[in-house]
Motif scaffolding. Sequence first.
Motif, mmCIF file in Angstrom:
data_model
loop_
_atom_site.group_PDB
_atom_site.id
_atom_site.type_symbol
_atom_site.label_atom_id
_atom_site.label_comp_id
_atom_site.label_asym_id
_atom_site.label_seq_id
_atom_site.Cartn_x
_atom_site.Cartn_y
_atom_site.Cartn_z
ATOM 1 N N ALA A 169 0.834 -1.200 0.000
ATOM 2 C CA ALA A 169 0.000 0.000 0.000
ATOM 3 C C ALA A 169 0.868 1.248 0.000
ATOM 4 O O ALA A 169 2.006 1.240 0.488
ATOM 5 C CB ALA A 169 -0.917 0.009 1.221
ATOM 6 N N LYS B 117 0.379 4.970 1.467
ATOM 7 C CA LYS B 117 -0.568 5.535 2.420
ATOM 8 C C LYS B 117 -0.060 6.859 2.985
ATOM 9 O O LYS B 117 1.125 7.022 3.260
ATOM 10 C CB LYS B 117 -0.794 4.531 3.563
ATOM 11 C CG LYS B 117 -1.886 4.886 4.533
ATOM 12 C CD LYS B 117 -2.091 3.736 5.527
ATOM 13 C CE LYS B 117 -3.194 4.041 6.524
ATOM 14 N NZ LYS B 117 -3.389 2.907 7.478
ATOM 15 N N SER B 118 -0.981 7.793 3.151
ATOM 16 C CA SER B 118 -0.651 9.048 3.824
ATOM 17 C C SER B 118 -0.698 8.822 5.328
ATOM 18 O O SER B 118 -1.761 8.512 5.877
ATOM 19 C CB SER B 118 -1.642 10.148 3.434
ATOM 20 O OG SER B 118 -1.482 10.513 2.080
ATOM 21 N N LEU B 119 0.442 8.949 5.954
ATOM 22 C CA LEU B 119 0.529 8.844 7.408
ATOM 23 C C LEU B 119 0.886 10.235 7.918
ATOM 24 O O LEU B 119 2.031 10.662 7.833
ATOM 25 C CB LEU B 119 1.579 7.823 7.820
ATOM 26 C CG LEU B 119 1.310 6.372 7.397
ATOM 27 C CD1 LEU B 119 2.484 5.474 7.746
ATOM 28 C CD2 LEU B 119 0.031 5.847 8.039
ATOM 29 N N ARG C 239 3.813 10.585 1.242
ATOM 30 C CA ARG C 239 3.173 9.313 1.579
ATOM 31 C C ARG C 239 4.226 8.242 1.879
ATOM 32 O O ARG C 239 5.363 8.332 1.412
ATOM 33 C CB ARG C 239 2.281 8.864 0.415
ATOM 34 C CG ARG C 239 1.047 9.751 0.212
ATOM 35 C CD ARG C 239 0.241 9.311 -0.977
ATOM 36 N NE ARG C 239 0.964 9.558 -2.230
ATOM 37 C CZ ARG C 239 0.553 9.133 -3.420
ATOM 38 N NH1 ARG C 239 -0.550 8.413 -3.523
ATOM 39 N NH2 ARG C 239 1.252 9.406 -4.504
ATOM 40 N N SER D 269 9.441 5.266 5.043
ATOM 41 C CA SER D 269 8.900 6.615 5.158
ATOM 42 C C SER D 269 9.988 7.669 5.046
ATOM 43 O O SER D 269 11.167 7.413 5.328
ATOM 44 C CB SER D 269 8.165 6.767 6.494
ATOM 45 O OG SER D 269 7.371 7.922 6.514
ATOM 46 N N GLN E 67 0.454 3.607 13.460
ATOM 47 C CA GLN E 67 0.400 2.520 12.487
ATOM 48 C C GLN E 67 1.043 1.244 13.022
ATOM 49 O O GLN E 67 0.577 0.131 12.742
ATOM 50 C CB GLN E 67 1.103 2.953 11.193
ATOM 51 C CG GLN E 67 1.186 1.907 10.098
ATOM 52 C CD GLN E 67 -0.160 1.604 9.459
ATOM 53 O OE1 GLN E 67 -1.035 2.473 9.407
ATOM 54 N NE2 GLN E 67 -0.340 0.393 8.968
#
Length: 321
Positions: free
Chosen positions: A177, A179-181, A186, A204, A228
């Motif tokens: 995936a 994903k915006s964390l 992202r 990240s 997360q």
Amino acid sequence: MKWRLIFKSIFDKIFLIGTVLLTLLSLTGYFGLFNRHLELTSHFKLQYLIVSFCPFFFFLFTRHSLGLGLSLFCLLINLYDIAPWYFPQSFGSANNIQGQKIRILQSNVDKYHNNYAKVISLVREEKPDIAVFLEVGKTGAKKLEVLQDILPYSIAHQDEEIDGTALYSKLPLENKAVKSLGKGRRSVLADVTIQGNMISLVASHPSMATGKAFFEERNSQLDAIAVQVTNKKNSLVVGDLNVTMWSPYYKRFVSKAGLRNARRGFGILPTWPTYYPLLSIPIDHCLVGEDIKVLKIRTGRKVGSDHLPLITDLLIPAKST
């Protein structure tokens, strides 16, 4: 004799003022949660420690009691933050633990000065099981595809033409995936099954904390990554996190996430910037969950980037039955 006393008095004052300033810089980082400018001073603990030896030996030689006491205090508070990173960690002999060894290679290739030939050469030499590349643009992503002969599983994304993240693996990647964390760039997420354990990997690259907006973006992303991976004992967080281990925001992050830095016991290992080695600080990290054992971590050779690669050898214990 008179001139000697005058010069001694001048140098005493210069070193004393310098020691006071150095001590203040060494302390202000602890209050970084209250002000972003104070947080910036937390990142240079290694430099403060090295410089603090100069006034300490000067005042020791000149027998200046006030200066000696202050310089010793400055030296000790920085040593307190540096020394534990060199203390060996004890989790038992790896030879007595059943599991699988894996190697993680990570490299911020530098979107402006990347040299993919050197990066690819290093990957082939180090033979990692998982490789994470940051600041990879669309052109760079195409160049990295040559690694599919040794790392056949991958996920990549570009936030823009010259920036993005690519993850390559020898092992099949599950639940891939993007994903915006938090705010900002992202993150890439994937799971890998090793020894019957599902390893959750987050790659990240939070924003560099220059300016109020980017500072808030970085901190929001660190908080979101912590959420997360919370309560996941087999987590891996890899990337250029744009924060050092002495930042109060880093400490808050690892505490919430339940992670530990693979550096622990192997030294500071500064990674950025390669072009100013005397100012180099450790902002690239491999963080692991409590069930993952760290065998070794080291920096790789220069690959034409402003960051040094980071290479980490881990042991994934066999799943208990």
